[in-house]
Design a protein around this motif. Sequence first.
Motif, PDB file in Angstrom:
ATOM      1  N   ALA A 102     -40.972  23.860 -14.987  1.00 43.94           N
ATOM      2  CA  ALA A 102     -39.359  24.206 -14.264  1.00 43.94           C
ATOM      3  C   ALA A 102     -39.163  25.519 -15.235  1.00 43.94           C
ATOM      4  O   ALA A 102     -38.604  26.301 -14.688  1.00 43.94           O
ATOM      5  N   THR A 104     -41.004  27.543 -17.044  1.00 47.92           N
ATOM      6  CA  THR A 104     -42.111  28.493 -16.709  1.00 47.92           C
ATOM      7  C   THR A 104     -41.469  29.344 -15.384  1.00 47.92           C
ATOM      8  O   THR A 104     -41.565  30.453 -15.255  1.00 47.92           O
ATOM      9  N   TYR A 105     -41.254  28.409 -14.387  1.00 41.11           N
ATOM     10  CA  TYR A 105     -40.714  29.174 -13.061  1.00 41.11           C
ATOM     11  C   TYR A 105     -39.436  29.807 -13.162  1.00 41.11           C
ATOM     12  O   TYR A 105     -39.337  30.738 -12.690  1.00 41.11           O
ATOM     13  N   LEU A 106     -38.533  29.187 -13.813  1.00 45.23           N
ATOM     14  CA  LEU A 106     -37.146  29.652 -13.811  1.00 45.23           C
ATOM     15  C   LEU A 106     -37.131  31.094 -14.734  1.00 45.23           C
ATOM     16  O   LEU A 106     -36.557  32.086 -14.712  1.00 45.23           O
ATOM     17  N   ARG A 108     -39.681  33.265 -14.910  1.00 44.63           N
ATOM     18  CA  ARG A 108     -40.223  34.199 -13.906  1.00 44.63           C
ATOM     19  C   ARG A 108     -38.922  34.240 -13.204  1.00 44.63           C
ATOM     20  O   ARG A 108     -38.840  35.828 -12.889  1.00 44.63           O
TER      21      ARG A 108
ATOM     22  N   GLU B 307     -45.571  29.318  -9.983  1.00 40.81           N
ATOM     23  CA  GLU B 307     -45.152  28.188 -10.866  1.00 40.81           C
ATOM     24  C   GLU B 307     -44.534  27.232 -10.104  1.00 40.81           C
ATOM     25  O   GLU B 307     -44.337  25.861 -10.669  1.00 40.81           O
ATOM     26  N   VAL B 311     -43.821  22.444 -10.582  1.00 43.31           N
ATOM     27  CA  VAL B 311     -42.418  21.764 -10.321  1.00 43.31           C
ATOM     28  C   VAL B 311     -42.942  20.673  -9.120  1.00 43.31           C
ATOM     29  O   VAL B 311     -42.350  19.601  -9.299  1.00 43.31           O
TER      30      VAL B 311
END
Lengths: 296, 345
Positions: A102, A104-106, A108, B307, B311
């Motif tokens: 989460a 890493t995703y956020l 980005r 990514e 998740v």
Amino acid sequence: MNVLVGILNGMISGATPILLAALGGAFTYHAGMFNIAMEGMMLAGAFGGVMGSYFLHSWPAGILCALLASVVLALIFILFSVVLRTDEFVTGIALNLFAVGATTYLLRQTFHVKGVFAGQGIAAIPRLVIPFVDRIPLAGQVLSGQNLIVYAAVLATIGASWLVYSTRFGLRLRAAGYNAACLDSSGVSAARIRVAALLLCGVLCGLAGAFLSLGYVTLFAENMSAGRGWISLAAIILVSGRPWGIALISLLFGLFDGLGLLLQGTGIASQFTSMVPYAATLATLYVYSIKRKRRT
Amino acid sequence: MSRKLLTALTGIAAALGIGALIMLAQGYNPAATYGALARFSLMDLPKIATTLKNSVPLILTGLSACIAFASGPVNLGQPGQLALGALAAAVGGLFIHAPPGFEVPLLILLAVAGGALWSGLAALLRLAFSMSEFIVTLMLNMIADFFAAWVIAFPLLDPRAFSPMTPQIDRAGWLGEAGGLSTTVLFMAAAAAVAWFVFRKWRAGYEWRISGQNSLFARLGGCRIEANFLSVMLFTGALAGLAGGLVVMGGPHRFLKGLGGNYAWDGVMIAIVAGSSLVGTVLYGLFFSAIQTGALGMELITNVPSEIAQVLQAVLVLVIVAGREFVSAALDRAEARRRARERAP
């Protein structure tokens, strides 16, 4: 002399995140839970801290957001392990991986960078200079001028020790770990105690995360917690959850961490110095097991 | 069996639903996203081949974790064992120049030995000094990581490279494709077959499983718990090491930074989701590989960052495991109520 001060300061800044996370984990340890999600909560706290500090332009907001993020993770842990009775080990590992994914995703999504975000607008948590203490020749440079969170960590240690061993809540907490069914039959819900322990853990890990991303450096890097959650777990187990013991072990690990940075000046490659805290944990485990063998 | 399938399917459905909600909250179209995921992993043979190739480290580390967990030892050292297996294969490939046909088996053996060495170390520390293998394997992960980082930055650094990595290994050690499918998949299939055979058909595997379910019973029945502990750790470390070796030989043909990626932790998650089922581990491994492979392609089409696959994986694990226990507990309660009703006068 400056070298000594440098070592001590390095020891303190290395110890602080481990201490805070381990204090949080100590609450769940006493409650009889197998909580390995400190790593994930710390990472979430670090990310929340940067988000809050950057978008709301203040470090108190950063700390608040760090706590919020970490508590959200603790709530997910509560949902799965207390409400749905999922195995705590599985929940912890899945939560750690969720936190990595989460954040890493956020990272980005929000900042459109990969790896590290070190924007200009991140407000750092300030240091605290204590007026008379900082005049003391040697000790003053160590006792005063530390980051705010360091002092918070000291208070947290005192508070945790008092809470666990001198209050009714602490008694019930330890009872939940000792014999949860007994506690339930006496009228106090062990599940509620565990929820409280997890929330406390979330708050403390959030502080640890805020220190990581807003303390001495102001940035968020992917997977920033870098195994500190595991080290704090080792610390808790080694001293059976006693807060002052945790403080001592954290200082020890902080010393080894700082030693790693010190040795970087010599010919020893940085990778070996980075190994030191983990090798130190192994050595400590070894000493611990030898002591246990001698007792039996 | 059908209870497991039922909880697996409902768990997957629930997790995909939650994933869809997350995507909607971010402003993405879930149907298009899932469609792209499926399309880029399974639409045609080359993509299926890629999915299979990417599943090799996932399935091998998953099998490693699955067998360990089902037999008692808590081996969480797959990341370090994978790294050392990869390192051993890379070192062998750089210094040993055997004729083609010998190089590949030799490197495979080195990789297996590398992984088994690392897990064996943890096992020995546990057997000799009662040091919990849970913490020891975790610490050894980090140590292996840093050790590998040092090796590729100093002794074995490729002087022409722009970032720390070793030179490429001997061409004889490269694992190419056979008919469009990477040969690493064949090695993985062989290892999985061996693992299945050992675990389910051989006496050693039987002793492992019984020790895992009830170690006191096993000890009373005559199993040598310590020897079994060591052999489980060695076997599972070997599987993880093999994964590392195959990644090096079939992929970049050298050890570079970040080679292990998230493979080993994903493998642990896969093992957890699959319970103690080897077949389940393989199936979930393929499923997770499809998600990861599809995510990269999906990013090109729908602009959703890849990514999100991580998740989605974590949500899947949580929901499936939670659902499994929840459904199990609910079914048990229903059964207990039924029996109580039968007995009531």
